[in-house]
Design a protein around this motif. Structure first.
Motif, PDB file in Angstrom:
ATOM      1  N   SER A  49       0.945  -1.139   0.139  1.00 18.90           N
ATOM      2  CA  SER A  49      -0.122   0.185   0.170  1.00 18.90           C
ATOM      3  C   SER A  49       0.766   1.441   0.108  1.00 18.90           C
ATOM      4  O   SER A  49       0.507   2.190  -0.514  1.00 18.90           O
ATOM      5  CB  SER A  49      -1.045  -0.159   1.114  1.00 18.90           C
ATOM      6  OG  SER A  49      -0.296   0.250   2.415  1.00 18.90           O
ATOM      7  N   ILE A  92      -2.658   1.805  -6.631  1.00 21.04           N
ATOM      8  CA  ILE A  92      -3.910   1.449  -6.278  1.00 21.04           C
ATOM      9  C   ILE A  92      -5.132   2.534  -6.141  1.00 21.04           C
ATOM     10  O   ILE A  92      -6.015   2.261  -6.297  1.00 21.04           O
ATOM     11  CB  ILE A  92      -3.674   1.243  -4.610  1.00 21.04           C
ATOM     12  CG1 ILE A  92      -2.798  -0.347  -4.582  1.00 21.04           C
ATOM     13  CG2 ILE A  92      -4.779   1.101  -3.491  1.00 21.04           C
ATOM     14  CD1 ILE A  92      -2.247  -0.435  -3.001  1.00 21.04           C
ATOM     15  N   GLU A 139      -6.888   2.558  -9.497  1.00 20.59           N
ATOM     16  CA  GLU A 139      -7.723   1.106  -9.417  1.00 20.59           C
ATOM     17  C   GLU A 139      -8.859   1.599  -8.650  1.00 20.59           C
ATOM     18  O   GLU A 139     -10.212   1.491  -8.972  1.00 20.59           O
ATOM     19  CB  GLU A 139      -7.138  -0.082  -8.745  1.00 20.59           C
ATOM     20  CG  GLU A 139      -7.704  -1.156  -9.238  1.00 20.59           C
ATOM     21  CD  GLU A 139      -7.132  -2.433  -8.712  1.00 20.59           C
ATOM     22  OE1 GLU A 139      -6.443  -3.232  -9.336  1.00 20.59           O
ATOM     23  OE2 GLU A 139      -7.043  -2.404  -7.465  1.00 20.59           O
ATOM     24  N   GLN A 178     -11.074   3.879 -10.527  1.00 17.43           N
ATOM     25  CA  GLN A 178     -11.927   3.161 -11.630  1.00 17.43           C
ATOM     26  C   GLN A 178     -13.091   2.431 -11.063  1.00 17.43           C
ATOM     27  O   GLN A 178     -14.169   2.419 -11.625  1.00 17.43           O
ATOM     28  CB  GLN A 178     -10.939   1.993 -12.377  1.00 17.43           C
ATOM     29  CG  GLN A 178      -9.806   2.985 -13.298  1.00 17.43           C
ATOM     30  CD  GLN A 178      -8.841   1.749 -13.779  1.00 17.43           C
ATOM     31  OE1 GLN A 178      -8.747   0.822 -13.381  1.00 17.43           O
ATOM     32  NE2 GLN A 178      -8.300   2.145 -15.007  1.00 17.43           N
ATOM     33  N   GLU A 179     -12.655   1.986  -9.873  1.00 16.52           N
ATOM     34  CA  GLU A 179     -13.821   1.012  -9.391  1.00 16.52           C
ATOM     35  C   GLU A 179     -14.805   1.889  -8.694  1.00 16.52           C
ATOM     36  O   GLU A 179     -16.235   1.491  -9.221  1.00 16.52           O
ATOM     37  CB  GLU A 179     -13.215   0.445  -8.046  1.00 16.52           C
ATOM     38  CG  GLU A 179     -14.067  -0.695  -7.517  1.00 16.52           C
ATOM     39  CD  GLU A 179     -13.472  -1.612  -6.466  1.00 16.52           C
ATOM     40  OE1 GLU A 179     -12.043  -1.295  -5.987  1.00 16.52           O
ATOM     41  OE2 GLU A 179     -14.111  -2.363  -5.820  1.00 16.52           O
TER      42      GLU A 179
END
Lengths: 111, 876
Positions: free
Chosen positions: B13, B20, B23, B26-27
């Motif tokens: 992380s 991350i 991502e 996008q999520e």
């Protein structure tokens, strides 16, 4: 095992998510919809709680997320339970039973 | 969860953060898309569906923030972020950082330096095993501690106590003796002890053996122990040293043991012998010369031991009413005894540095508050972007912690400088404790204090900088009200700083006045142009008192004849330098009085011309003369107060007195004025002067009155002595003024330190005051412009703002002066010749601070008048 109040709530959400994923893999919105459905609208999980929980469960290794195509032909990140996750679910279920019993005892106490 | 995946996750992380984050973006976008689709299916228009979906999400940034917070490694993450942010701020505002670091470094440095001294002296225990059980015993008369214990009394305490493992004694002092080692004379410091001193201290010899009880029984036992250093330098640390012989004053001593490496007890002794039992005088129960040292049995408390000693004292009082009527033994913990002289100075210095640090924190807190004001918009924006309040506070605290850590590091350098410049000059070494160093505990202390400082200065500004909610921040009205509260806080800080400064200034003033009193105290003798030294002749070269007298008389003749010498004389003990030795004295026609009624006077033996040389006035009768020989009538010169006590309103000349412990009377031949013989701070003591010819001393102190600089005559005098006797030893040459200066030296150091700290504190306070007033005026430029445009006199404006500033100063002064009353009482034992509430000191401190305050206020006030009214009005 004693937990603080927010821990208890978070732990409950974690358990519910794991349970929801037992049967099939789903993406974020799907999980929140499933939970809403099963509880007849009682639990409405906001994204502000859902995504932190999902992210954390993924970090702990209990679920694993992979990008794929959804039913709407859009990209979405689908989550599924890992073996460790299944074990964790069992544990969480046991903890939850203990909590329920304890609360019942408190509520049934006559004095 | 197993550790390894957890660690892996944490690192992931941190290092793959960007990926991350992307991502997650996008999520969340996918979530909104799916939700929109669903709403469209439910019948909403695409635009409306999108809008509702976005609203349900609740803001991408906020959700992302929540995810970030909950993920593993977020703590470390935010810390790194905060540090990066802090570094960037420091780079952008180097001046601010430098100022804060400088101010705090001084405060932290001063405290660390003091702490290392306090730690070494007051906190650390005596370096002998189980040191809480070690005590020191001193005689008391009528409850007051009066000093040394007599040998016979010591034996009784030793033999009848129930609470001690061992009770030993030593002659309190360091006696330079000429010792013949391998036929070469060496000047060594000799200590005289009882056989069990090492047992009391729990120390074993490095070589050979300790003293044994048998050694102490024989008449004039002839064994000795030497120090480790002497063993190395004189005997090459060889085992042959054990059993070899050294001689003092013609008497051979066999070396039986070597003290451990670095052994030191109260004095730096090179050789130890057993207390000489052949001295007649010491066999008297009221000849007091010993310091008692003991180790209590384990489990015994000081109160129990004191009770035991009191029982024995009571018994002695019954049995020997002549000599022990009001006598007892006081037991003090060894550590307390050793630090008794420096404890109050050190404590006061520590209090001073704490005040300085607090004042410095006041300045820094003020600066941080002002800066917090300027950053309100920035904080508002960050709050709007989703940062929770304690995240912001945490970041601000990280910043102040970082800066204070820097200051802490710089402070260690400052501490080192303070120590080298000032604290090493404190006579702590004389106490018998190793001088303080900046060791691990000091560093830990510096670290700890930095953290405390960071919290002190950082918390309130951090809280203030993040109070108002985002929306209100951006509106300027809210900013103004925040500003008012902040300004009030800063004013409050200045008031506290003024209070602290006045405390320090009053303390300095009191001490400076004390020093002034001390320097000008009337000693009763003339210390100018007086050379002093110690002369010792070998007892074996001069067997009889007549021979010794002969040597010293001819020496005095020769020295008096030298150019540059006004007069020369000798005495057994010089004033101030060699204190005490008080003996009983009473009128010979009366019986020897009991202990309680007895009169004591300092016993001194001199050659002729002593009073002339040292500047004591001869009031009646005559001085000791060359005719007062060993076999002639014993004569004595008394001081005024002794005469007053023994022969009130009578002429003492021709009367006889008894002195000390023998029966033959002494005839009073003269009366002299009083002088301070012990410490400068003690009142003048009664004294009696007897001819040294009749004592037959082999060690005497030289006093020479010179026309020019005393030290210039050392060489010629040494030569003169050598011509008379090549084996005579001249040592400890010093001028009387330098001896007196040395007495006051530690006092001066304390004053210097406190003065320095007061100056720093005052400067910081002045800066703080200036800052607050300047800000206040800057806020009111518009108002000033209007006033000036309407015809206000610059002078009235200046007056107005100076008064405002002085109001702060006034409140601080009031607060400070009120707290000064209890505080100066605590200082009382450091003062001399003045009261704790000495008006002159209070007033001068008051005045000084007010003047500085006025100047600090004038500068911004004057600047206010430079405001160009036309320009101000135009800017509106």
């Amino acid at each position: 095992m004693t937990k603080s109040r927010s821990d208890l709530l978070r732990g409950t959400l974690d358990m519910l998510i794991l349970k929801a994923l037992v049967l099939e893999r789903m993406h974020g919105l799907g999980i929140s919809r499933r939970l809403e459905q099963i509880t007849d609208g009682v639990f409405q999980v906001q994204p502000g709680s859902l995504f932190p929980a999902l992210h954390r469960l993924e970090q702990e290794g209990w679920i694993i997320g992979t990008w794929g195509e959804s039913e709407n032909k859009r990209r979405a990140k689908f989550y599924e339970l890992t073996a460790a996750g299944k074990r964790q679910l069992g544990e969480e279920k046991q903890n939850w039973s203990n909590v329920v019993v304890a609360i019942s005892k408190v509520l049934d106490a006559t004095s | 969860m197993p550790i390894l995946p957890r660690i892996a996750s944490t690192f992931r992380s941190i290092f793959r953060k960007e990926m991350i984050e992307k991502e997650l973006d996008q999520e969340l976008e996918s979530y909104v898309d799916h939700l929109t689709d669903r709403k469209i299916k439910e019948g909403l228009s695409p635009a409306e569906a999108l809008r509702q979906a976005r609203m349900e999400l609740g803001g991408t940034e906020q959700v992302k923030q929540k995810v970030r917070e909950r993920s593993l490694g977020s703590g470390l993450d935010t810390l790194l972020l905060d540090i990066r942010f802090t570094l960037r701020n420091i780079r952008n505002h180097p001046g601010f950082t430098f100022t804060v670091v400088l101010i705090l470094a001084i405060g932290i440095g001063a405290n660390t330096a003091l702490f290392s001294s306090v730690n070494a002296v007051l906190l650390r225990s005596v370096p002998f095993g189980d040191s809480e059980q070690l005590i020191v015993g001193r005689k008391t008369n009528e409850g007051r501690i009066t000093g040394a214990v007599s040998r016979l009394d010591y034996y009784d305490y030793r033999d009848h106590n129930k609470t001690f493992d061992h009770l030993a004694a030593l002659l309190n002092g360091s006696y330079p003796r000429v010792v013949m080692i391998n036929d070469t004379p060496q000047l060594l410091n000799a200590g005289m002890v009882t056989w069990n001193l090492l047992s009391v201290l729990g120390v074993a010899p490095a070589a050979g053996r300790d003293f044994l009880p048998q050694d102490d029984l024989a008449e004039g036992s002839t064994v000795a122990m030497i120090s480790y250093r002497t063993w190395q330098t004189q005997f090459g640390a060889s085992r042959d040293a054990i059993g070899s012989t050294v001689s003092f004053d013609g008497t051979p001593f066999t070396i039986v043991g070597v003290m451990p490496h670095d052994f030191r007890f109260l004095y730096d002794h090179d050789v130890w012998t057993l207390i000489d039992r052949s001295g007649q005088i010491d066999m008297q129960r009221d000849a007091h010369s010993l310091l008692v040292v003991g180790r209590m049995r384990s489990g015994v408390t000081l109160e129990q031991a004191q009770g035991d000693a009191d029982t024995i004292s009571a018994g002695l009082q019954q049995e020997y009413p002549d000599t022990n009527a009001d006598k007892a033994l006081n037991l003090t913990g060894m550590h307390d005894y050793m630090v008794r002289n420096v404890r109050s100075s050190l404590t006061m210095l520590m209090a001073t540095t704490v005040l300085v640090l607090l004042i410095a924190c006041g300045n820094v807190a003020g600066l941080l508050l002002a800066r917090g004001q300027r950053r309100l918009p920035e904080m508002a924006m960050r709050a709007a972007l989703g940062a929770p309040r304690n995240r912001l506070i945490r970041q601000l605290l990280t910043e102040s912690l970082f800066i204070t850590m820097l200051a802490g590091l710089a402070g260690i350098a400052v501490a080192h400088a303070f120590r080298v410049l000032l604290l090493n000059l404190l006579p702590i070494g004389a106490v018998g404790i190793a001088p303080p160093t900046l060791d691990a505990s000091s560093l830990i202390f510096a670290f700890g204090i930095s953290i405390v400082t960071a919290l002190l200065v950082g918390i309130v500004p951090a809280l203030r900088a993040t109070t108002v909610g985002p929306a209100r921040q951006i509106v300027s009205g809210a900013r103004v009200s925040e500003g008012v509260q902040s300004a009030r806080l800063r004013s409050g800080l200045v008031v506290m700083q003024v209070a602290g400064s006045i405390l320090l200034l009053i303390g300095s003033a009191l001490l400076i006045r004390s020093l002034g009193q001390l320097s000008h105290v009337n000693l009763g003798f003339d210390s100018e142009n007086l050379l002093t030294a110690r002369i010792q002749i070998q007892q074996t070269d001069y067997e009889t008192p007549e021979e010794r007298h002969q040597f010293f008389s001819s020496l005095m003749e020769r020295i008096s004849a030298m150019p540059g010498v006004v007069s020369a004389t000798t005495i057994t003990k010089l004033p101030i330098l060699n204190p005490w030795q008080d003996w009983p004295v009473w009128p010979a026609d009366q019986p020897r009085p009991s202990n309680t009624e007895r009169q004591f006077a300092m016993a001194r033996w001199t050659t002729p011309n002593y009073f002339d040389t040292i500047g004591i006035q001869l009031l009646r009768g005559r001085d000791i003369s060359v005719d007062d020989l060993p076999q002639s009538q014993r004569v004595v010169v008394l001081s005024e107060s002794t005469v007053e006590a023994l022969f009130p309103d009578q002429d003492p000349i021709g009367k006889y007195v008894g002195i000390g412990w023998d029966e033959e009377p002494w005839r009073v031949i003269g009366v002299v004025s009083e002088a301070r013989l012990n410490r400068i701070t003690d009142v003048p003591n009664g004294a009696m002067y007897m001819p040294s010819a009749q004592l037959g001393a082999s060690i005497l102190r030289l006093a020479v009155k010179t026309t020019g600089k005393p030290m210039a005559l050392v060489g010629p005098i040494r030569e003169t002595i050598r011509q008379l006797d090549a084996n005579a030893i001249l040592s400890e040459e010093a001028s009387m003024t330098s001896i007196l200066d040395a007495e006051l030296a530690s006092f001066r150091i304390v004053i210097l330190s406190i003065g320095l700290f007061s100056a720093i504190a005052l400067m910081l306070t002045a800066i703080g005051l200036y800052g607050v007033l300047a800000y206040h005026i800057a806020q009111r430029f518009r108002e000033i412009g209007i006033r000036m445009a309407l015809g206000a006199e610059p002078a009235s404006l200046v007056r107005r703002y100076v008064f405002r500033g002085l109001a702060l100063v006034g409140s601080g002064l009031l607060l400070g002066v009120l707290s000064a009353f209890p505080c100066s009482k605590l200082m009382a034992d450091l003062l001399f010749g003045i009261e704790p509430f000495d008006p002159a000191s209070f007033i001068s401190a008051f005045a000084f601070l007010t003047i500085v305050g006025i100047v600090a206020c004038l500068i911004p006030a004057l600047r206010a008048t430079r405001v160009n009214p036309a320009q101000i009005l135009r800017e509106q």
